[in-house]
Design a protein around this motif. Structure first.
Motif, PDB file in Angstrom:
ATOM      1  N   VAL A 193       7.561  48.040  23.968  1.00  0.00           N
ATOM      2  CA  VAL A 193       8.586  47.794  24.986  1.00  0.00           C
ATOM      3  C   VAL A 193       9.941  47.728  24.297  1.00  0.00           C
ATOM      4  O   VAL A 193      10.094  47.071  23.263  1.00  0.00           O
ATOM      5  CB  VAL A 193       8.330  46.465  25.743  1.00  0.00           C
ATOM      6  CG1 VAL A 193       9.455  46.186  26.735  1.00  0.00           C
ATOM      7  CG2 VAL A 193       6.983  46.490  26.446  1.00  0.00           C
ATOM      8  N   LEU A 202      13.890  46.845  25.483  1.00  0.00           N
ATOM      9  CA  LEU A 202      14.727  46.342  26.567  1.00  0.00           C
ATOM     10  C   LEU A 202      16.184  46.620  26.232  1.00  0.00           C
ATOM     11  O   LEU A 202      16.709  46.143  25.228  1.00  0.00           O
ATOM     12  CB  LEU A 202      14.498  44.839  26.748  1.00  0.00           C
ATOM     13  CG  LEU A 202      13.040  44.445  27.052  1.00  0.00           C
ATOM     14  CD1 LEU A 202      12.870  42.931  26.972  1.00  0.00           C
ATOM     15  CD2 LEU A 202      12.615  44.962  28.420  1.00  0.00           C
ATOM     16  N   ALA A 204      11.849  51.284  33.451  1.00  0.00           N
ATOM     17  CA  ALA A 204      11.707  50.187  34.415  1.00  0.00           C
ATOM     18  C   ALA A 204      13.089  49.616  34.717  1.00  0.00           C
ATOM     19  O   ALA A 204      13.846  49.279  33.801  1.00  0.00           O
ATOM     20  CB  ALA A 204      10.801  49.105  33.848  1.00  0.00           C
ATOM     21  N   MET A 238      10.946  47.086  39.070  1.00  0.00           N
ATOM     22  CA  MET A 238      10.336  45.873  38.517  1.00  0.00           C
ATOM     23  C   MET A 238      10.881  44.579  39.104  1.00  0.00           C
ATOM     24  O   MET A 238      10.436  43.497  38.744  1.00  0.00           O
ATOM     25  CB  MET A 238      10.472  45.840  36.998  1.00  0.00           C
ATOM     26  CG  MET A 238      11.853  45.762  36.440  1.00  0.00           C
ATOM     27  SD  MET A 238      11.779  45.553  34.630  1.00  0.00           S
ATOM     28  CE  MET A 238      13.515  45.656  34.215  1.00  0.00           C
ATOM     29  N   LYS A 281       5.733  43.207  35.684  1.00  0.00           N
ATOM     30  CA  LYS A 281       5.683  44.627  36.021  1.00  0.00           C
ATOM     31  C   LYS A 281       5.664  45.483  34.756  1.00  0.00           C
ATOM     32  O   LYS A 281       4.928  46.483  34.675  1.00  0.00           O
ATOM     33  CB  LYS A 281       6.874  44.989  36.895  1.00  0.00           C
ATOM     34  CG  LYS A 281       6.909  46.453  37.330  1.00  0.00           C
ATOM     35  CD  LYS A 281       5.636  46.898  38.027  1.00  0.00           C
ATOM     36  CE  LYS A 281       5.450  46.230  39.374  1.00  0.00           C
ATOM     37  NZ  LYS A 281       4.307  46.828  40.131  1.00  0.00           N
ATOM     38  N   ILE A 282       6.445  45.102  33.743  1.00  0.00           N
ATOM     39  CA  ILE A 282       6.439  45.842  32.476  1.00  0.00           C
ATOM     40  C   ILE A 282       5.050  45.791  31.844  1.00  0.00           C
ATOM     41  O   ILE A 282       4.515  46.816  31.386  1.00  0.00           O
ATOM     42  CB  ILE A 282       7.495  45.257  31.515  1.00  0.00           C
ATOM     43  CG1 ILE A 282       8.907  45.588  32.010  1.00  0.00           C
ATOM     44  CG2 ILE A 282       7.288  45.796  30.097  1.00  0.00           C
ATOM     45  CD1 ILE A 282      10.002  44.883  31.238  1.00  0.00           C
ATOM     46  N   ARG A 307       2.440  48.879  30.971  1.00  0.00           N
ATOM     47  CA  ARG A 307       1.993  49.110  29.584  1.00  0.00           C
ATOM     48  C   ARG A 307       0.470  49.068  29.465  1.00  0.00           C
ATOM     49  O   ARG A 307      -0.132  49.852  28.719  1.00  0.00           O
ATOM     50  CB  ARG A 307       2.620  48.057  28.654  1.00  0.00           C
ATOM     51  CG  ARG A 307       2.137  48.095  27.222  1.00  0.00           C
ATOM     52  CD  ARG A 307       2.593  49.327  26.472  1.00  0.00           C
ATOM     53  NE  ARG A 307       2.029  49.350  25.121  1.00  0.00           N
ATOM     54  CZ  ARG A 307       2.286  50.266  24.209  1.00  0.00           C
ATOM     55  NH1 ARG A 307       3.103  51.273  24.502  1.00  0.00           N
ATOM     56  NH2 ARG A 307       1.729  50.208  23.016  1.00  0.00           N
ATOM     57  N   VAL A 314       7.575  51.522  27.303  1.00  0.00           N
ATOM     58  CA  VAL A 314       8.240  51.051  28.512  1.00  0.00           C
ATOM     59  C   VAL A 314       9.656  50.613  28.142  1.00  0.00           C
ATOM     60  O   VAL A 314       9.838  49.725  27.299  1.00  0.00           O
ATOM     61  CB  VAL A 314       7.482  49.882  29.172  1.00  0.00           C
ATOM     62  CG1 VAL A 314       8.135  49.514  30.506  1.00  0.00           C
ATOM     63  CG2 VAL A 314       6.014  50.249  29.386  1.00  0.00           C
ATOM     64  N   GLY A 320      13.055  49.000  29.505  1.00  0.00           N
ATOM     65  CA  GLY A 320      13.616  48.207  30.594  1.00  0.00           C
ATOM     66  C   GLY A 320      15.133  48.335  30.620  1.00  0.00           C
ATOM     67  O   GLY A 320      15.791  48.196  29.587  1.00  0.00           O
ATOM     68  N   LEU A 353       6.919  38.170  28.498  1.00  0.00           N
ATOM     69  CA  LEU A 353       6.032  39.232  28.023  1.00  0.00           C
ATOM     70  C   LEU A 353       5.052  38.701  26.980  1.00  0.00           C
ATOM     71  O   LEU A 353       3.859  39.043  26.996  1.00  0.00           O
ATOM     72  CB  LEU A 353       6.849  40.380  27.431  1.00  0.00           C
ATOM     73  CG  LEU A 353       7.516  41.331  28.427  1.00  0.00           C
ATOM     74  CD1 LEU A 353       8.472  42.274  27.702  1.00  0.00           C
ATOM     75  CD2 LEU A 353       6.476  42.118  29.214  1.00  0.00           C
TER      76      LEU A 353
END
Length: 408
Positions: free
Chosen positions: A54, A56, A87, A146, A243-244, A248, A256, A258, A275
Motif C-alpha cells: 500500500v 498512501l 483508492a 473507499m 476498504k484498502i 489488497r 493499492v 490511496g 491498516l
C-alpha cells in the motif's frame, strides 16, 4: 452536534499547511527521508514504492501542485507495477458502480461527475482530480470508492458509534483506538472550527475561517465534544483502511494507492494505524512538501515520523488559470433552497448584499434545492458577468445581483 460534523471535510487538508520559512529543508524535485535526513534518487524511491503493498499519497485537496505530483508518482509506479488499484477518499462506497463504468470507458466526464454527485459531496474543483481519473480510465486501472456516506459520519458525531445499529454501519468494524500521540494531534485539529461549508469547500477558504484556540490536552480529553470528534475521526480512518485492506486481500495482491488528505496519514496515524490493526502493516506514506514549509514540521512526534518520504514542490505558478468563481459563502442544504451559514469577508457575496441566514432559492432563474446545484451555476459564471439571485430573508423575498469582477 453540528459543530463536530462540519470539522470533517477539508479540515485535514488545512492542518498540514505551514508558515513560510526561509530555510530549504526539502530540495525542489527531490525525495527526502525524514528518518535519515537524506535525499533519495527518484528512480530508487519509485522502485521501492512499487514493491510495497500500500502506498498512501497525501494531498491538500485544493492544491493543484499536489495532484500533479500524485499523478506523476502513480504513473511512475504503474510503469514498474501495473497491477495497481487507485483508492479515493473523494467517493463514498455507494458510487463504486459508477467508478467501474468510468474505468470501462462507459461514461463521459460530464456524466461521470453528475452520477457521483461531485458538486454535492466532494465540491472541490473537479479539474484538480481529472488527471488522476483519466489516467485510471486510459490504463484501465481499477478505481475504488473507499469513503463512507457523510450521513453516517454525521450520525457517529451526533449519536456515537454504539448507537448505530449493526445493519447501518456500512460494514465497518470496531476501530483500533487512537494512541496518545494521535490524540494530541487531533486536539490541535479540533481547535479549528467553522460552521457550514463554503460553496466550493476549498482549503483556502477554510484557512480564513474563524478559529478557536485548542484547549490544553488534559482539559481537552474531558471535553465530550472532543471525545465524540475523536470517535468519528478514528472510524472515518477505519472505513478507508478497511476498504484498502479488502482490495489488497481479495486476490491478486495489487499495489493499492490511496489518494487522501494528508491528515489521515501523517505520522502513521489514521489510516496506516488502522491498516496495521487489520493485518496489513507496512503501508508507505508519501507527502508533498511545499516550498517554504517549516523545516521543524519534519521532526517526528515522539517516535512517529511525518512520512516515509516527502517530495519538494516549488511554489505554484501564479500565472495559471485562476480557480473557478466563488461567491464566498458557507452553505448547506435547507428546506426551500440553500442556506448561508457564514460569509467570507470582502467576498462577492458580501459586496453584493447577501447576508448570513439568507436562503438562496434561485440562481440565474434556476431553482436551487441542493448545494451542488448552486455550485454548478456559480462555476459557469464568466469574469465580468452578473448572477441574479432570489433570496428569502426572514419573511421577505428579495432579488440580489452578484457581480463577478472582470479578469485582471
Amino acid at each position: 452536534m453540528r459543530r463536530i460534523i462540519f470539522l470533517f471535510i477539508g479540515l485535514f487538508c488545512v492542518c498540514a499547511a505551514a508558515a513560510q520559512a526561509s530555510d530549504v529543508c526539502v530540495p525542489t524535485g527531490r525525495w527526502l527521508e525524514p528518518a535519515s535526513g537524506k535525499t533519495v534518487a527518484h528512480a530508487e524511491m519509485i522502485a521501492r514504492m512499487a514493491k510495497r503493498p500500500v502506498v498512501l499519497l497525501g494531498e491538500t485537496h485544493d492544491n493543484k501542485e499536489h495532484h500533479s505530483w500524485q499523478l506523476h508518482v502513480i504513473a511512475a509506479m504503474h510503469a514498474q507495477n501495473p497491477n495497481m488499484v487507485l483508492a479515493f477518499e473523494s467517493f463514498p462506497r455507494r458510487f463504486q458502480p459508477v467508478l467501474d463504468k468510468w474505468t470501462r470507458g462507459d461514461l463521459t466526464e460530464e456524466a461521470f461527475l453528475k452520477e457521483v454527485e461531485w458538486n454535492d459531496i466532494w465540491r472541490f474543483d473537479a479539474g484538480l482530480y481529472m488527471g488522476l481519473f483519466d489516467f485510471a480510465r486510459i490504463h484501465r486501472v481499477p478505481m475504488v470508492a473507499m469513503n463512507i456516506d457523510r450521513k453516517l459520519i454525521a450520525r457517529i458525531a451526533g449519536e456515537g458509534w454504539k448507537a448505530i445499529a449493526e445493519g447501518e454501519r456500512e460494514g465497518l468494524s470496531d476501530p483500533a483506538p487512537a494512541d496518545e500521540s494521535y490524540l494530541d494531534f487531533l486536539s490541535t485539529v479540533f481547535g479549528m472550527h467553522d460552521k457550514g461549508k463554503p460553496e466550493s469547500a476549498t482549503a483556502s477558504e477554510h484557512d480564513k475561517a474563524d478559529k478557536i484556540k485548542a484547549l490544553p490536552v488534559p482539559e481537552m480529553r474531558n471535553n465530550p465534544m472532543f471525545l465524540r470528534f475523536v470517535e468519528s475521526q478514528v472510524l472515518w480512518d477505519r472505513a478507508m483502511a478497511q476498504k484498502i485492506a479488502e482490495v489488497r486481500f481479495r486476490g491478486g495482491a495489487p499495489l493499492v494507492v490511496g489518494i487522501v488528505g494528508q491528515g489521515h496519514i501523517q505520522y502513521g496515524f489514521g489510516i496506516p494505524h488502522q491498516l496495521a490493526d487489520l493485518g496489513l502493516p507496512g503501508a508507505a506514506v508519501l507527502l508533498p512538501w511545499d516550498d517554504g514549509q517549516e523545516c521543524s514540521d519534519l521532526k517526528p512526534i515522539k517516535n512517529h515520523q511525518v512520512a516515509d518520504a516527502v517530495f519538494g514542490l516549488a511554489a505554484p505558478d501564479k500565472t495559471r488559470k485562476p480557480d473557478r468563481p466563488k461567491l464566498g459563502v458557507y452553505i448547506e442544504d435547507a428546506a426551500g433552497g440553500v442556506l448561508i451559514n457564514k460569509m467570507v469577508d470582502k467576498s462577492i457575496a458580501e459586496t453584493s448584499g447577501l447576508m448570513k441566514d439568507d436562503l438562496i432559492m434561485t440562481a440565474a432563474g434556476e431553482p436551487v434545492a441542493k448545494v451542488g446545484q448552486l455550485v454548478e451555476i456559480v462555476s459557469r459564471q464568466a469574469p465580468g458577468t452578473w448572477l441574479p439571485l432570489t433570496v428569502k430573508r426572514g419573511d421577505e423575498t428579495i432579488e440580489i445581483i452578484a457581480r463577478f469582477p472582470p479578469r485582471q
